[in-house]
Design a protein around this motif. Structure first.
Motif, PDB file in Angstrom:
ATOM      1  N   SER A  59      -9.053  -6.399 -45.793  1.00  0.00           N
ATOM      2  CA  SER A  59      -8.270  -5.157 -45.811  1.00  0.00           C
ATOM      3  C   SER A  59      -7.987  -4.666 -44.404  1.00  0.00           C
ATOM      4  O   SER A  59      -6.879  -4.185 -44.107  1.00  0.00           O
ATOM      5  CB  SER A  59      -9.015  -4.075 -46.599  1.00  0.00           C
ATOM      6  OG  SER A  59      -9.153  -4.430 -47.954  1.00  0.00           O
ATOM      7  N   SER A  60      -8.967  -4.792 -43.515  1.00  0.00           N
ATOM      8  CA  SER A  60      -8.741  -4.353 -42.132  1.00  0.00           C
ATOM      9  C   SER A  60      -7.704  -5.222 -41.444  1.00  0.00           C
ATOM     10  O   SER A  60      -6.965  -4.748 -40.572  1.00  0.00           O
ATOM     11  CB  SER A  60     -10.060  -4.369 -41.345  1.00  0.00           C
ATOM     12  OG  SER A  60     -10.544  -5.683 -41.183  1.00  0.00           O
ATOM     13  N   ASN A  61      -7.586  -6.487 -41.848  1.00  0.00           N
ATOM     14  CA  ASN A  61      -6.541  -7.349 -41.294  1.00  0.00           C
ATOM     15  C   ASN A  61      -5.151  -6.931 -41.774  1.00  0.00           C
ATOM     16  O   ASN A  61      -4.167  -7.072 -41.047  1.00  0.00           O
ATOM     17  CB  ASN A  61      -6.802  -8.816 -41.666  1.00  0.00           C
ATOM     18  CG  ASN A  61      -7.786  -9.473 -40.727  1.00  0.00           C
ATOM     19  OD1 ASN A  61      -7.889  -9.105 -39.563  1.00  0.00           O
ATOM     20  ND2 ASN A  61      -8.526 -10.452 -41.227  1.00  0.00           N
ATOM     21  N   VAL A  62      -5.067  -6.419 -43.003  1.00  0.00           N
ATOM     22  CA  VAL A  62      -3.791  -5.858 -43.482  1.00  0.00           C
ATOM     23  C   VAL A  62      -3.400  -4.657 -42.624  1.00  0.00           C
ATOM     24  O   VAL A  62      -2.231  -4.488 -42.245  1.00  0.00           O
ATOM     25  CB  VAL A  62      -3.897  -5.450 -44.962  1.00  0.00           C
ATOM     26  CG1 VAL A  62      -2.645  -4.699 -45.407  1.00  0.00           C
ATOM     27  CG2 VAL A  62      -4.127  -6.672 -45.837  1.00  0.00           C
ATOM     28  N   ILE A  63      -4.380  -3.826 -42.292  1.00  0.00           N
ATOM     29  CA  ILE A  63      -4.120  -2.664 -41.430  1.00  0.00           C
ATOM     30  C   ILE A  63      -3.624  -3.115 -40.062  1.00  0.00           C
ATOM     31  O   ILE A  63      -2.667  -2.555 -39.510  1.00  0.00           O
ATOM     32  CB  ILE A  63      -5.391  -1.797 -41.298  1.00  0.00           C
ATOM     33  CG1 ILE A  63      -5.774  -1.214 -42.661  1.00  0.00           C
ATOM     34  CG2 ILE A  63      -5.196  -0.697 -40.268  1.00  0.00           C
ATOM     35  CD1 ILE A  63      -7.102  -0.489 -42.679  1.00  0.00           C
ATOM     36  N   ILE A  64      -4.256  -4.155 -39.514  1.00  0.00           N
ATOM     37  CA  ILE A  64      -3.828  -4.693 -38.222  1.00  0.00           C
ATOM     38  C   ILE A  64      -2.379  -5.159 -38.289  1.00  0.00           C
ATOM     39  O   ILE A  64      -1.566  -4.882 -37.403  1.00  0.00           O
ATOM     40  CB  ILE A  64      -4.729  -5.868 -37.798  1.00  0.00           C
ATOM     41  CG1 ILE A  64      -6.114  -5.374 -37.432  1.00  0.00           C
ATOM     42  CG2 ILE A  64      -4.125  -6.613 -36.608  1.00  0.00           C
ATOM     43  CD1 ILE A  64      -7.089  -6.483 -37.173  1.00  0.00           C
ATOM     44  N   LEU A  65      -2.056  -5.893 -39.342  1.00  0.00           N
ATOM     45  CA  LEU A  65      -0.710  -6.435 -39.508  1.00  0.00           C
ATOM     46  C   LEU A  65       0.336  -5.325 -39.471  1.00  0.00           C
ATOM     47  O   LEU A  65       1.345  -5.423 -38.756  1.00  0.00           O
ATOM     48  CB  LEU A  65      -0.629  -7.203 -40.830  1.00  0.00           C
ATOM     49  CG  LEU A  65       0.722  -7.855 -41.159  1.00  0.00           C
ATOM     50  CD1 LEU A  65       1.050  -8.937 -40.146  1.00  0.00           C
ATOM     51  CD2 LEU A  65       0.713  -8.419 -42.566  1.00  0.00           C
ATOM     52  N   THR A  66       0.108  -4.253 -40.219  1.00  0.00           N
ATOM     53  CA  THR A  66       1.073  -3.156 -40.251  1.00  0.00           C
ATOM     54  C   THR A  66       1.111  -2.419 -38.913  1.00  0.00           C
ATOM     55  O   THR A  66       2.183  -1.992 -38.464  1.00  0.00           O
ATOM     56  CB  THR A  66       0.733  -2.168 -41.376  1.00  0.00           C
ATOM     57  OG1 THR A  66      -0.611  -1.671 -41.208  1.00  0.00           O
ATOM     58  CG2 THR A  66       0.844  -2.832 -42.727  1.00  0.00           C
TER      59      THR A  66
END
Length: 488
Positions: free
Chosen positions: A110-117
């Protein structure tokens, strides 16, 4: 800031100290790969601001398209490296209870999704800042805070694993905010069209300028996450939770004043681009001075009444939280003073020397902290070491600006430091007396807040502003009183 602090209380209560510490160390492990993002964000804001001075939409569109493609590539690289290395760190390095490993991995995704955005939205935010459309950023920030508050209330009702649920909800918020920025981008900048440009010279200019900022950004991330991991290894997840609270509080307070810096950054860059050197120097000195005093107005009562504030905010206070918060405040004050100078150096383009020396100081933080921990220093020493490294960065920036724009130490002392010292001495006098001579309680907190605001206000009026600004301020106040009298 208020919503951010309130949500921290609820999250700590619902997740518990262990899960809260796990989320922050896992999310930190993921976000440590965004060091390139910070470097490119500084660079893209500079290039946007300089193109705006030229007033040609086709050049702005070209620069924007180049920056977008660079960030798309960057997002792919960061998330790929993060995913490949994250499993090793979670399973082999971090001090996480075995029964929480699977939940930690899902939180990491989930934190990688945040990074992506965050990577993809960075150039859009940079464009809004370069055009000084602060209202857009303000409204979206408020929406983001309200969404987080709503989802955290939703978290209370959920029967699912709290760590997984919380990390997933934060990822959903980041996706919504990204989509909002894309929609507003199309509304405000009708001339923008995403195109594929192959001219390597401009890409090389952006990457070349950014490469030196990469050193500083990477060293800052490695230092912060290195400290996080060292605390985890030597003291466990509960102490990570205390550090997370300190960082959360410092982020909320620092964010309150960093908006001044966001507003002034484009003006600093544009004044240098127009070769208005006196205006350039004055913007740096004044923004640094007023940001520093504003942070002191907030920190003075918070520092003095921290135990009461934390107990009201969090309920149960994890061990080391108070000392962590008080030492991290030192970092906030140094950063509030130095941000304008670093922006000035980026505007000039003389980033090589600053980032080499600053990176060296920041990279020494982790080995020095490790050594101090091995000889039984207390956990808070990491914040002190980091503050020293930030001081080195500030001193270097002063010396560089002296060479580039004649902003020497005498100007800094006369226009910035001396008024700050006078205002500081006046500002803290009465709040400190009230703190030590009144009994603990909310009445004392209220009195300290009121006297801090009043004393720093008087000091600012007396020492920080010139006669022209005083006259304007008196005229504004006079108009307000006239309107109030007329209304009555």
């Amino acid at each position: 800031m208020g919503i951010s602090l309130y949500t921290s209380r609820i999250v700590l209560r619902d997740l518990g100290a262990v899960n809260y510490g796990i989320y922050n160390v896992v999310a930190g492990t993921s976000t440590m790969f965004t060091f390139l993002l910070s470097a490119l964000s500084i660079s893209t804001q500079r290039f946007f601001a300089l193109k705006i001075i030229e007033g040609k939409n086709d050049l702005i569109n070209k620069t924007f398209s180049l920056v977008i493609w660079i960030h798309i590539l960057l997002a792919i690289i960061i998330v790929t490296i993060s995913e490949l290395s994250g499993f090793f760190l979670i399973n082999e390095t971090l001090n996480i209870p075995k029964e929480r490993i699977n939940a930690s991995i899902l939180a990491f995704h989930s934190s990688n999704v945040i990074i992506l955005t965050q990577v993809l939205v960075a150039p859009i935010i940079g464009l809004f800042i370069a055009y000084e459309k602060m209202k857009v950023i303000t409204y979206i920030s408020i929406i983001e805070s309200i969404l987080k508050l709503f989802f955290i209330f939703l978290l209370e009702k959920m029967q699912y694993d709290k760590l997984i649920a919380y990390s997933s909800l934060m990822a959903i918020v980041s996706i919504i905010i990204f989509l909002l920025y894309v929609i507003l981008l199309k509304r405000y900048f009708l001339f923008l069209r995403l195109k594929f440009y192959t001219k390597s010279s401009e890409v090389r200019d952006i990457i070349s300028f950014s490469s030196w900022n990469v050193l500083s950004s990477l060293s800052s991330v490695l230092s912060n996450q290195g400290i996080n991991i060292l605390i985890n290894v030597f003291f466990g997840p509960t102490t990570n939770a205390a550090r997370a609270i300190a960082v959360q509080l410092s982020g909320a307070i620092g964010g309150f004043t960093s908006n001044i810096q966001i507003a002034v950054n484009p003006q600093i860059i544009k004044s240098w681009g127009r070769k208005e050197i006196d205006e350039f120097n004055l913007l740096i000195l004044n923004s640094s001075k007023f940001t520093f005093i504003l942070i002191l107005v907030i920190l003075c009562p918070v520092y003095l009444e921290l135990p009461i504030i934390l107990s009201t905010w969090l309920g149960k206070i994890p061990d080391n939280t108070i000392i962590f918060c008080r030492t991290v405040f030192l970092q906030i004050t140094i950063l509030s003073l130095s941000r304008s100078y670093i922006t000035g150096i980026n505007a000039i383009g003389m980033v090589k020397k600053l980032n080499i020396l600053a990176s060296g100081a920041l990279l020494l933080v982790v080995p020095v902290t490790y050594y101090l921990y091995t000889i039984k220093f207390l956990p808070y020493i990491a914040f002190v070491v980091y503050a020293i490294a930030l001081t080195v960065e500030f001193v270097v920036s002063l010396k560089i600006l002296k060479t580039a724009s004649s902003l020497n130490f005498s100007k800094f002392f006369k226009i910035c430091l001396l008024p700050i010292l006078k205002t500081f001495c006046l500002g803290i006098s009465l709040p400190v007396l009230i703190h030590y001579y009144f009994e603990d309680g909310y009445i004392r907190v209220l009195l300290v807040c009121i006297t801090s605001l009043t004393c720093f206000g008087i000091g600012t009026y007396a020492f920080m502003i010139n006669a022209e600004i005083r006259d304007k301020l008196l005229l504004i106040l006079n108009n307000v009183f006239e309107k109030c009298r007329f209304a009555i």
